[in-house]
Design a protein around this motif. Structure first.
Motif, PDB file in Angstrom:
ATOM      1  N   VAL A  88       0.838  -1.209   0.000  1.00 61.21           N
ATOM      2  CA  VAL A  88       0.000   0.000   0.000  1.00 61.21           C
ATOM      3  C   VAL A  88       0.866   1.249   0.000  1.00 61.21           C
ATOM      4  O   VAL A  88       0.589   2.220  -0.717  1.00 61.21           O
ATOM      5  CB  VAL A  88      -0.946  -0.026   1.218  1.00 61.21           C
ATOM      6  N   GLU A  89       1.944   1.220   0.805  1.00 60.27           N
ATOM      7  CA  GLU A  89       2.841   2.382   0.847  1.00 60.27           C
ATOM      8  C   GLU A  89       3.494   2.614  -0.508  1.00 60.27           C
ATOM      9  O   GLU A  89       3.567   3.755  -0.997  1.00 60.27           O
ATOM     10  CB  GLU A  89       3.893   2.168   1.923  1.00 60.27           C
ATOM     11  N   ASP A  90       3.960   1.497  -1.129  1.00 55.95           N
ATOM     12  CA  ASP A  90       4.563   1.641  -2.463  1.00 55.95           C
ATOM     13  C   ASP A  90       3.550   2.177  -3.468  1.00 55.95           C
ATOM     14  O   ASP A  90       3.869   3.051  -4.296  1.00 55.95           O
ATOM     15  CB  ASP A  90       5.094   0.284  -2.940  1.00 55.95           C
ATOM     16  N   LEU A  91       2.340   1.657  -3.390  1.00 55.58           N
ATOM     17  CA  LEU A  91       1.293   2.132  -4.306  1.00 55.58           C
ATOM     18  C   LEU A  91       0.978   3.603  -4.070  1.00 55.58           C
ATOM     19  O   LEU A  91       0.722   4.351  -5.018  1.00 55.58           O
ATOM     20  CB  LEU A  91       0.026   1.290  -4.141  1.00 55.58           C
ATOM     21  N   GLU A  92       1.007   4.024  -2.795  1.00 50.45           N
ATOM     22  CA  GLU A  92       0.759   5.438  -2.507  1.00 50.45           C
ATOM     23  C   GLU A  92       1.853   6.309  -3.099  1.00 50.45           C
ATOM     24  O   GLU A  92       1.579   7.376  -3.663  1.00 50.45           O
ATOM     25  CB  GLU A  92       0.670   5.644  -0.994  1.00 50.45           C
ATOM     26  N   HIS A  93       3.129   5.840  -2.976  1.00 53.62           N
ATOM     27  CA  HIS A  93       4.231   6.594  -3.595  1.00 53.62           C
ATOM     28  C   HIS A  93       4.052   6.653  -5.114  1.00 53.62           C
ATOM     29  O   HIS A  93       4.224   7.715  -5.732  1.00 53.62           O
ATOM     30  CB  HIS A  93       5.570   5.943  -3.242  1.00 53.62           C
ATOM     31  N   GLN A  94       3.719   5.485  -5.694  1.00 57.97           N
ATOM     32  CA  GLN A  94       3.506   5.465  -7.144  1.00 57.97           C
ATOM     33  C   GLN A  94       2.346   6.358  -7.540  1.00 57.97           C
ATOM     34  O   GLN A  94       2.402   7.072  -8.543  1.00 57.97           O
ATOM     35  CB  GLN A  94       3.246   4.031  -7.601  1.00 57.97           C
ATOM     36  N   LEU A  95       1.298   6.327  -6.708  1.00 55.55           N
ATOM     37  CA  LEU A  95       0.152   7.183  -6.997  1.00 55.55           C
ATOM     38  C   LEU A  95       0.524   8.654  -6.919  1.00 55.55           C
ATOM     39  O   LEU A  95       0.077   9.463  -7.739  1.00 55.55           O
ATOM     40  CB  LEU A  95      -0.976   6.868  -6.007  1.00 55.55           C
ATOM     41  N   GLY A  96       1.378   9.007  -5.922  1.00 53.84           N
ATOM     42  CA  GLY A  96       1.830  10.397  -5.839  1.00 53.84           C
ATOM     43  C   GLY A  96       2.613  10.797  -7.082  1.00 53.84           C
ATOM     44  O   GLY A  96       2.423  11.895  -7.627  1.00 53.84           O
TER      45      GLY A  96
ATOM     46  N   GLU B 271       2.873  13.488 -12.393  1.00 57.43           N
ATOM     47  CA  GLU B 271       2.986  13.420 -13.851  1.00 57.43           C
ATOM     48  C   GLU B 271       1.694  13.857 -14.517  1.00 57.43           C
ATOM     49  O   GLU B 271       1.708  14.548 -15.546  1.00 57.43           O
ATOM     50  CB  GLU B 271       3.344  11.995 -14.269  1.00 57.43           C
ATOM     51  N   LEU B 272       0.577  13.455 -13.924  1.00 52.09           N
ATOM     52  CA  LEU B 272      -0.714  13.851 -14.486  1.00 52.09           C
ATOM     53  C   LEU B 272      -0.897  15.365 -14.424  1.00 52.09           C
ATOM     54  O   LEU B 272      -1.371  15.979 -15.380  1.00 52.09           O
ATOM     55  CB  LEU B 272      -1.846  13.142 -13.735  1.00 52.09           C
ATOM     56  N   ALA B 273      -0.495  15.968 -13.284  1.00 53.97           N
ATOM     57  CA  ALA B 273      -0.614  17.418 -13.174  1.00 53.97           C
ATOM     58  C   ALA B 273       0.280  18.116 -14.201  1.00 53.97           C
ATOM     59  O   ALA B 273      -0.134  19.086 -14.851  1.00 53.97           O
ATOM     60  CB  ALA B 273      -0.237  17.856 -11.754  1.00 53.97           C
TER      61      ALA B 273
END
Length: 242
Positions: free
Chosen positions: A127-135, A140-142
Motif C-alpha cells: 500500500v505504501e509503495d502504491l501510494e508513492h507510485q500514486l503520488g 505526472e498527471l498534473a
C-alpha cells in the motif's frame, strides 16, 4: 426452563385414544390429537408411559440364591471397578487427545497468525509503495495537464493568428485580383490607343505622301508658268509641260 404446555395426563389420554382408534401413536399424531406441542416431547412422554406400564404389569420373578447373589454382586463390583478404571483410562486418553488437538490448534493458529502478520506487513508495504507510485502518477498527471493546457492555449493563439493570416491573405488575393483586372483593363486601353496611334500614323504617312505629290505638281505648274524656262518633268508625278 419453559414449562410444558400440555400435561402428561392429556398426552397419555391422546395416545390411548389413538390406540383405541387403531392408529399408530406417533409424535405428529399426538400433536394433532392434543392440538399442539413438540412431537419429540410428546412421543417421549408416551414411550415413558408405556415403559412404566410394562414394569407395573411385569410378573414377579423368584429371588436368586444367596451364593448366586453374592457371586453376582462380586462380578458386579469387579465389573463396576473395571468400568470405572476403563472410564478413567478413556477419560485420560480423551483429555490427552483433546490437549494434543488443542495444542495443534494453538500451533496452527499461531502459524496462521504469524502468516497473517507477515501478509499484513507485506500488504502495508505494498500500500505504501502504491501510494508513492500514486503520488508520482498524480505529479505526472498534473504536469501533463499543465502541458495540455499550455498547448491548448498555444493552439488557440495559433488558430487566431491563422484566422488573421487567412483574412489578410484573402484581402491580398482580392486586392491582387482587383489590381490584375485593373491592369488588364489598362493594358487593353493602351493596346486600343496604340492601335489607334498606329492607324493615325498610317493615315499621316498617306497624307504626307499625298502632300508631297501635291507639292511636286504645284512646283511643276509654277515652273511651267514661268516664261523662258523649259518645262522639266516632275520627279514624282511624271507630267511634262506643253
Amino acid at each position: 426452563m419453559r414449562p410444558a404446555e400440555y400435561t402428561l395426563e392429556a398426552i397419555v389420554q391422546a395416545g390411548e385414544a389413538l390406540q383405541a382408534a387403531g392408529r399408530n401413536v406417533t409424535g405428529f399424531a399426538l400433536r394433532q390429537r392434543v392440538g399442539g406441542g413438540n412431537p419429540n416431547r410428546l412421543k417421549q412422554v408416551w414411550d415413558e408411559h408405556l415403559a412404566r406400564s410394562s414394569v407395573a404389569e411385569a410378573v414377579p420373578v423368584a429371588e436368586l440364591p444367596v451364593e448366586v447373589a453374592e457371586e453376582l454382586a462380586t462380578v458386579a463390583r469387579a465389573l463396576t471397578e473395571r468400568l470405572a478404571a476403563l472410564a478413567v483410562e478413556l477419560n485420560d486418553k480423551a483429555v490427552k487427545a483433546a490437549e494434543r488437538r488443542v495444542g495443534e490448534v494453538v500451533r496452527v493458529a499461531g502459524e496462521q497468525r504469524e502468516q497473517a502478520e507477515r501478509e499484513l506487513a507485506d500488504a502495508a508495504q505494498t500500500v505504501e509503495d502504491l501510494e508513492h507510485q500514486l503520488g508520482g502518477v498524480k505529479g505526472e498527471l498534473a504536469a501533463t495537464q499543465a502541458q495540455l493546457t499550455e498547448g491548448l492555449a498555444q493552439r488557440q493563439s495559433q488558430a487566431v493568428e491563422l484566422a488573421q493570416l487567412r483574412e489578410r491573405l484573402s484581402a491580398t488575393e482580392q486586392a491582387a485580383r482587383t489590381a490584375s483586372e485593373q491592369h488588364t483593363a489598362e493594358l487593353k486601353q493602351l493596346r486600343d490607343e496604340l492601335a489607334k496611334a498606329q492607324a493615325r500614323g498610317e493615315e499621316a504617312a498617306r497624307m504626307r505622301g499625298e502632300l508631297d505629290t501635291l507639292r511636286a505638281q504645284n512646283d511643276a505648274l509654277l515652273a511651267a508658268l514661268k516664261p523662258g524656262k523649259p518645262s522639266k518633268p516632275s520627279g514624282k508625278g511624271g507630267a511634262t509641260s506643253t
